[in-house]
Design an enzyme around this catalytic site. Structure first.
Site, PDB file in Angstrom:
ATOM      1  N   HIS A  59       0.879  -1.228   0.107  1.00 30.52           N
ATOM      2  CA  HIS A  59       0.136  -0.083   0.027  1.00 30.52           C
ATOM      3  C   HIS A  59       0.931   1.305   0.054  1.00 30.52           C
ATOM      4  O   HIS A  59       0.400   2.331  -0.252  1.00 30.52           O
ATOM      5  CB  HIS A  59      -0.867  -0.048   1.292  1.00 30.52           C
ATOM      6  CG  HIS A  59      -1.818  -0.908   1.157  1.00 30.52           C
ATOM      7  ND1 HIS A  59      -3.265  -0.599   0.723  1.00 30.52           N
ATOM      8  CD2 HIS A  59      -1.958  -2.389   1.222  1.00 30.52           C
ATOM      9  CE1 HIS A  59      -4.045  -1.748   0.594  1.00 30.52           C
ATOM     10  NE2 HIS A  59      -3.125  -3.010   0.937  1.00 30.52           N
ATOM     11  N   ASP A  79       3.181   9.421  -1.325  1.00 29.65           N
ATOM     12  CA  ASP A  79       2.023   8.328  -0.770  1.00 29.65           C
ATOM     13  C   ASP A  79       1.693   7.425  -1.945  1.00 29.65           C
ATOM     14  O   ASP A  79       1.681   7.665  -3.032  1.00 29.65           O
ATOM     15  CB  ASP A  79       0.692   9.223  -0.722  1.00 29.65           C
ATOM     16  CG  ASP A  79      -0.135   9.208   0.487  1.00 29.65           C
ATOM     17  OD1 ASP A  79      -0.149   7.816   0.734  1.00 29.65           O
ATOM     18  OD2 ASP A  79      -0.905   9.818   0.891  1.00 29.65           O
TER      19      ASP A  79
HETATM   20  C1  GDG Z   1      -2.288   3.795   3.287  1.00 29.86           C
HETATM   21  C2  GDG Z   1      -1.166   4.487   2.042  1.00 29.86           C
HETATM   22  C3  GDG Z   1      -2.845   4.180   0.651  1.00 29.86           C
HETATM   23  C4  GDG Z   1      -9.124   9.423   7.808  1.00 29.86           C
HETATM   24  N1  GDG Z   1      -9.426  10.286   8.720  1.00 29.86           N
HETATM   25  C5  GDG Z   1     -10.547   9.381   9.223  1.00 29.86           C
HETATM   26  C6  GDG Z   1     -10.805   8.573   8.216  1.00 29.86           C
HETATM   27  N2  GDG Z   1      -9.900   8.473   7.477  1.00 29.86           N
HETATM   28  C7  GDG Z   1      -9.695   7.362   6.334  1.00 29.86           C
HETATM   29  C8  GDG Z   1     -10.179   8.339   5.000  1.00 29.86           C
HETATM   30  C9  GDG Z   1      -9.400   7.368   3.946  1.00 29.86           C
HETATM   31  C10 GDG Z   1      -8.427   6.691   4.905  1.00 29.86           C
HETATM   32  O1  GDG Z   1      -8.600   6.723   6.299  1.00 29.86           O
HETATM   33  C11 GDG Z   1      -7.085   7.301   4.550  1.00 29.86           C
HETATM   34  O2  GDG Z   1      -6.380   6.718   3.362  1.00 29.86           O
HETATM   35  P1  GDG Z   1      -5.072   7.467   2.676  1.00 29.86           P
HETATM   36  O3  GDG Z   1      -4.956   6.726   1.605  1.00 29.86           O
HETATM   37  O4  GDG Z   1      -5.380   8.814   2.544  1.00 29.86           O
HETATM   38  O5  GDG Z   1      -3.894   7.340   3.726  1.00 29.86           O
HETATM   39  P2  GDG Z   1      -3.104   6.048   4.531  1.00 29.86           P
HETATM   40  O6  GDG Z   1      -3.882   5.892   5.797  1.00 29.86           O
HETATM   41  O7  GDG Z   1      -1.679   6.557   4.870  1.00 29.86           O
HETATM   42  O8  GDG Z   1      -3.196   4.679   3.704  1.00 29.86           O
HETATM   43  C12 GDG Z   1      -1.850   5.145   1.234  1.00 29.86           C
HETATM   44  C13 GDG Z   1      -3.755   3.554   1.366  1.00 29.86           C
HETATM   45  O9  GDG Z   1      -3.067   2.887   2.528  1.00 29.86           O
HETATM   46  C14 GDG Z   1      -4.647   2.339   0.900  1.00 29.86           C
HETATM   47  O10 GDG Z   1      -3.760   1.599   0.045  1.00 29.86           O
HETATM   48  O11 GDG Z   1      -3.905   5.045  -0.378  1.00 29.86           O
HETATM   49  O12 GDG Z   1      -1.074   5.609   0.478  1.00 29.86           O
HETATM   50  O13 GDG Z   1      -0.284   5.501   2.994  1.00 29.86           O
HETATM   51  O14 GDG Z   1     -10.303   6.511   3.499  1.00 29.86           O
HETATM   52  O15 GDG Z   1     -11.348   8.702   5.036  1.00 29.86           O
HETATM   53  N3  GDG Z   1     -11.788   7.559   8.585  1.00 29.86           N
HETATM   54  C15 GDG Z   1     -12.718   7.762   9.303  1.00 29.86           C
HETATM   55  N4  GDG Z   1     -12.491   8.917  10.309  1.00 29.86           N
HETATM   56  C16 GDG Z   1     -11.671   9.731  10.228  1.00 29.86           C
HETATM   57  O16 GDG Z   1     -11.265  10.828  11.176  1.00 29.86           O
HETATM   58  N5  GDG Z   1     -13.752   7.078   9.698  1.00 29.86           N
END
Ligand code: GDG
Length: 462
Positions: free
Chosen positions: A162, A371
């Site tokens: 990821h 990312d």
């Molecule tokens: C890793 C990789 C890759 C965030 N705050 C809250 C919340 N979130 C959810 C968001 C989104 C997820 O968490 C964050 O996903 P990201 O992709 O932006 O970032 P990482 O956590 O670093 O994810 C990344 C991912 O894995 C998938 O492969 O895209 O590059 O680093 O869905 O909505 N959800 C809730 N409350 C929050 O306050 N419920």
């Protein structure tokens, strides 16, 4: 509890470090994506319970929710500290995010990482049925397939990374990299987010590990294993996020936010509190916007939601302090009795509320330094009002930039460029906003999380 082996027809067995249990709110990208995939297809999800116990447990906690069975184990303090806070998050995470300066290499942590991977393999082998498809996720579990193979598991096993994967020239900065990275060859399929990440993996195997490329595109190692590496850009549940955005009005909290804005344009950022997300640089760019555009004073508000993560790792505590200082400094410089330029919130929120917040924002500001994909960028777009959509300002170094080419793409380290993009986003005419949004939404509708999961699993099933 003793666990009987599963001998039924082919199931999907997902393995990841953290398992998002039904009663928990998941704030990570992996959890959101895998949770949706498993709910739809059914199967087993195995991993760490999130609990630190007196001893690393030999007991597996099992629970069923709908079509998904959850099997989790607790870790001891020592295993947690060496494996999770240590090797996974202080060695691999910074390396994979192009930050060799932050890599802390410690053999004790590596030993802990291998110990926990062995423990996973021991527990998991009795849960896997002969026809199950096994899907291992992320950098915490790189050697798991090799350890399962040592235990006689012959199933098809896939791995999805990821995070980004840097080029071989950087990967070799990891001490004893070969011993760890070459175990990836024990998987049948390795999925990465982008073609750039896939190329990095191929180059590593070809030039550092002496592998060769077969005509059919498989990599063949000196040890006689052959496997495939492919890009599968992860998606979101586009329809659901759009529906959540559409129902934003139903939440009291969204009304409160809108009221509090008093007509000002909202810029929103939502990120786990992590140095890879470029938050200090983002705050500087916003400060630069206020400096160069006094006309925007009182007309704009920046809401940064940043739920803390990995508080056991010093760099995470440090970035938290740095951001508190920076937000305080910017507010101190520009705030007026009736206007606070930055609202910096360290909480997490239910997903439906997040979608409502995204929809309220005229600009989505997503500027990670690196990312793998970045799901927030995609969620921001999907939750917009089609009649009056906001503008996405997106880092070129997020995997999402390869698909969301109609965003305003920026280099997050270039303060001036980000400030300019913010200004352009805030003043973009409606027809241009609509056109850019429509093009991005077409991509998100086609390449959603179901398409991602199906593509990976079809390839894995071979
Ligand atoms: C890793 C990789 C890759 C965030 N705050 C809250 C919340 N979130 C959810 C968001 C989104 C997820 O968490 C964050 O996903 P990201 O992709 O932006 O970032 P990482 O956590 O670093 O994810 C990344 C991912 O894995 C998938 O492969 O895209 O590059 O680093 O869905 O909505 N959800 C809730 N409350 C929050 O306050 N419920």
């Amino acid at each position: 509890m003793t666990v009987a082996s599963h001998a039924g027809p082919s199931r999907l067995v997902v393995v990841s470090n953290r398992v998002a249990l039904p009663e928990q709110t998941a704030t990570g990208g992996l959890a959101s994506a895998i949770g949706a995939a498993l709910q739809e297809r059914g199967g087993l999800w195995f991993g760490w319970s999130g609990e630190v116990a007196r001893q690393t447990a030999s007991e597996v906690h099992r629970q069923q929710d709908g079509r998904v069975e959850y099997a989790t184990i607790d870790l001891s303090r020592r295993d947690h500290d060496d494996f999770y806070d240590g090797f996974a998050n202080r060695t691999l995470w910074p390396l994979l995010h192009y930050r060799p300066d932050l890599v802390d290499y410690n053999r004790k942590h590596l030993a802990g990482y291998l110990r926990v991977n062995n423990l996973f393999a021991d527990q998991l082998m009795s849960l896997i049925g002969p026809h199950d498809l096994v899907w291992v996720n992320d950098y915490h579990l790189i050697p798991l397939a090799a350890l399962l193979r040592e235990r006689g598991v012959g199933n098809r096993i896939g791995f999805f990374l990821h995070t980004p994967l840097p080029a071989a020239g950087l990967l070799i900065a990891l001490p004893r990299h070969g011993e760890l990275l070459e175990t990836l060859a024990s998987y049948d399929l390795i999925g990465l987010h982008t073609p750039r990440d896939r190329r990095a993996l191929e180059e590593y195997f070809l030039y550092e590990a002496g592998a060769t490329m077969r005509h059919d595109g498989r990599l063949h190692t000196r040890g006689g294993r052959s496997f495939r590496a492919e890009a599968f850009p992860i998606g979101i549940d586009t329809r659901q996020v759009a529906a959540e955005g559409n129902r934003a009005d139903e939440h009291e909290e969204i009304h409160q936010l809108r009221q509090s804005l008093e007509g000002r344009a909202l810029i929103i950022g939502v990120d786990r509190l992590d140095y890879s997300k470029g938050l200090p640089e983002r705050f500087h760019a916003y400060a630069r916007l206020l400096e160069r555009s006094p006309a925007l004073h009182r007309k704009v508000t920046f809401l940064q939601i940043a739920p803390p993560s990995r508080g056991g790792v010093p760099e995470y505590r440090q970035i938290r302090r740095e951001l508190e200082r920076s937000a305080g400094h910017i507010n101190g410089l520009y705030a007026a009795p009736d206007w606070v330029p930055i609202r910096y919130v360290n909480n997490s929120f239910p997903h439906a509320l997040l979608s409502g917040y995204y929809r309220t924002a005229r600009v989505g500001l997503v500027t990670p330094l690196r990312d793998g994909m970045n799901l927030v960028a995609k969620e921001y777009v999907a939750s917009q009002d089609p009649e009056d959509p906001g503008v996405l300002v997106l880092s070129r170094f997020a995997g999402a930039a390869q698909e969301l080419t109609e965003a305003l793409l920026v280099n997050p380290a270039d303060t001036e460029e980000v400030a300019e993009a913010l200004e352009r986003a805030l003043t973009m005419p409606l027809p241009e906003r609509r056109e850019r949004w429509r093009r991005m939404m077409d991509v998100l509708e086609k390449q959603d999380v179901t398409a991602w999961r199906n593509a990976f699993l079809q390839r894995l099933a071979g």
